[in-house]
Design an enzyme around this catalytic site. Sequence first.
Site, mmCIF file in Angstrom:
data_model
loop_
_atom_site.group_PDB
_atom_site.id
_atom_site.type_symbol
_atom_site.label_atom_id
_atom_site.label_comp_id
_atom_site.label_asym_id
_atom_site.label_seq_id
_atom_site.Cartn_x
_atom_site.Cartn_y
_atom_site.Cartn_z
ATOM 1 N N GLY A 91 0.759 -1.248 0.000
ATOM 2 C CA GLY A 91 0.000 0.000 0.000
ATOM 3 C C GLY A 91 0.780 1.283 0.000
ATOM 4 N N GLY A 139 4.242 -3.548 -3.573
ATOM 5 C CA GLY A 139 4.263 -3.813 -5.004
ATOM 6 C C GLY A 139 4.579 -2.509 -5.723
ATOM 7 N N ARG A 140 3.614 -1.603 -5.650
ATOM 8 C CA ARG A 140 3.760 -0.315 -6.344
ATOM 9 C C ARG A 140 5.029 0.429 -5.907
ATOM 10 N NH1 ARG A 140 -0.856 2.251 -8.146
ATOM 11 N NH2 ARG A 140 -2.045 1.128 -6.563
ATOM 12 N N CYS A 200 -10.443 0.390 -30.280
ATOM 13 C CA CYS A 200 -11.755 0.934 -30.609
ATOM 14 C C CYS A 200 -12.618 1.163 -29.370
ATOM 15 C CB CYS A 200 -12.463 0.003 -31.575
ATOM 16 S SG CYS A 200 -11.509 -0.141 -33.065
ATOM 17 N N GLU A 201 -12.216 2.068 -28.537
ATOM 18 C CA GLU A 201 -12.966 2.449 -27.338
ATOM 19 C C GLU A 201 -12.685 3.926 -27.096
ATOM 20 O OE1 GLU A 201 -14.581 0.421 -24.933
ATOM 21 O OE2 GLU A 201 -13.997 -1.564 -25.684
ATOM 22 N N GLU A 260 4.246 -6.152 2.197
ATOM 23 C CA GLU A 260 3.968 -6.679 0.853
ATOM 24 C C GLU A 260 3.933 -5.567 -0.194
ATOM 25 O OE1 GLU A 260 0.124 -8.423 1.445
ATOM 26 O OE2 GLU A 260 0.897 -10.107 2.588
HETATM 27 N N1 LLP Z 1 -0.989 -7.182 -0.508
HETATM 28 C C1 LLP Z 1 -2.267 -7.381 -0.844
HETATM 29 C C2 LLP Z 1 -3.062 -8.331 -0.060
HETATM 30 C C3 LLP Z 1 -2.836 -6.698 -1.921
HETATM 31 O O1 LLP Z 1 -4.102 -6.887 -2.245
HETATM 32 C C4 LLP Z 1 -2.034 -5.784 -2.673
HETATM 33 C C5 LLP Z 1 -2.578 -5.070 -3.815
HETATM 34 C C6 LLP Z 1 -0.689 -5.613 -2.285
HETATM 35 C C7 LLP Z 1 -0.199 -6.313 -1.203
HETATM 36 C C8 LLP Z 1 0.232 -4.680 -3.001
HETATM 37 O O2 LLP Z 1 -0.201 -3.369 -2.870
HETATM 38 P P1 LLP Z 1 0.722 -2.151 -3.324
HETATM 39 O O3 LLP Z 1 1.957 -2.156 -2.441
HETATM 40 O O4 LLP Z 1 1.079 -2.348 -4.726
HETATM 41 O O5 LLP Z 1 -0.115 -0.953 -3.099
HETATM 42 N N2 LLP Z 1 -4.331 -2.388 -10.093
HETATM 43 C C9 LLP Z 1 -4.359 -1.340 -9.105
HETATM 44 C C10 LLP Z 1 -3.775 -1.767 -7.778
HETATM 45 C C11 LLP Z 1 -4.459 -2.985 -7.179
HETATM 46 C C12 LLP Z 1 -3.851 -3.392 -5.864
HETATM 47 C C13 LLP Z 1 -4.369 -4.703 -5.430
HETATM 48 N N3 LLP Z 1 -3.770 -5.212 -4.241
HETATM 49 C C14 LLP Z 1 -3.642 -0.137 -9.682
HETATM 50 O O6 LLP Z 1 -3.174 -0.192 -10.802
HETATM 51 O O7 LLP Z 1 -3.574 0.898 -9.037
#
Ligand code: LLP
Length: 406
Positions: A226, A262-263, A328-329, A260
């Site tokens: 997050g 990601g982003r 095409c959107e 955890e």
């Molecule tokens: N852990 C869990 C349980 C999650 O559901 C997620 C993301 C993460 C970790 C990683 O979150 P982050 O550190 O990346 O914020 N497609 C969307 C984002 C969906 C996130 C889903 N869950 C976007 O492009 O903004």
Amino acid sequence: MSVEIETLVEKYNTPLYVYDFNNITNRYDELKDAFGGKKSLVAYAVKSNSNLAVIRHLANLGAGADCVSIGEVRRALRAGIKKYKIIFSGVGKKDDEIREALESDILLINLESEAEMKRVEMIAKELKVEARISIRVNPNVDPKTHPYISTGLHENKFGVSLDSAKRMYIYAKKSEHLNPVGIHFHIGSQLTELSPITEACGIVADLVRSLDAIGIEIKFFDVGGGIGVVYDDEVTIRPADYAKAILSQIKGLDVTILSEPGRYMMANSGIFLTKVLYEKINGEKRFVIVDGAMNDLLRPSLYNAYHKIEAVKKEGEKSKADIVGPVCESGDFLGKDVELPIMEHNDILVVHSAGAYGFTMSSNYNTRGRSAEVAVLDGKDYLIRERETFEDQIRLETSCDTSWQN
Ligand code: LLP
């Protein structure tokens, strides 16, 4: 990026994703260091960018993996993440996924409902193993982010309430086939404020204390992902403050902190490159039509997400234009009202902050092949995924027997 963009485009063509692996290292080190000497594991959220080379790079740095399908677990293992650093989450795991996760002996299966707990117990019994589990609690905290990526409120489908979690821990503790060693929450993505994280940590830490009082010892405190990043001019969370906020809430608990991200790891470690096809003006409106589209980078279309877009080495007076793809959107755009000089055929645009949820959310819509992906490390570039061909796309269809149509 330490390699010239024009060189990359010449070598690999467009649309193209390019990742800066040195930046991934820096992001990882900064977060890991923030937790200092405390027991912690950075479990990279594979869904944000699941290229094997990206995961391998993180594995070499010592990261674990947060996975949401057995496919992601397989990727993590294939890329060299140690099995004892892998977590399997997600609201709807299938029996065969649970079975394979148990057989792979990964660190934790993260449960999201009572029904799922019963299924994991049943499958563990069949396999004659004990399943190490964590339970995802929903602390009912407003993360103050986009509703599509907010997950920590009762109105969202994720996790269980604190009361059900407690019941589940008591049940699991008595079961011969469940070993409840972890607790998990994830309140949302692209969080730019610390207060919801602090609040959620406090709520969940209180639950850990009350479990401890009845003899249930939690060893892994998983704060989810997050951490927000800068797409535009956001002021976001610094890893050092993030760690401090978490540590302030878990005083006295002997737990390993799992996170955890990601982003945080990938968004600003990646760019998306696209070439201009044409310019056109409809009435008053200026459009720059490019060879990249919503099937390559869906975030603008799906969330109205902002990605900074710049022209490479192009001078001249600027005016506003929408950057649109060939799909095409009407919703197929990468940017709106972007200030750009007049663009010509084959000029290059850089779409920034595209390393997370870019390629992984891409599709073959309009029978467009997926982009190639390139890694840049220490000034050198490496192709880490080939451009998808038409044959790649139809491979599974042509293998079908079509004689029934004759
Ligand atoms: N852990 C869990 C349980 C999650 O559901 C997620 C993301 C993460 C970790 C990683 O979150 P982050 O550190 O990346 O914020 N497609 C969307 C984002 C969906 C996130 C889903 N869950 C976007 O492009 O903004």
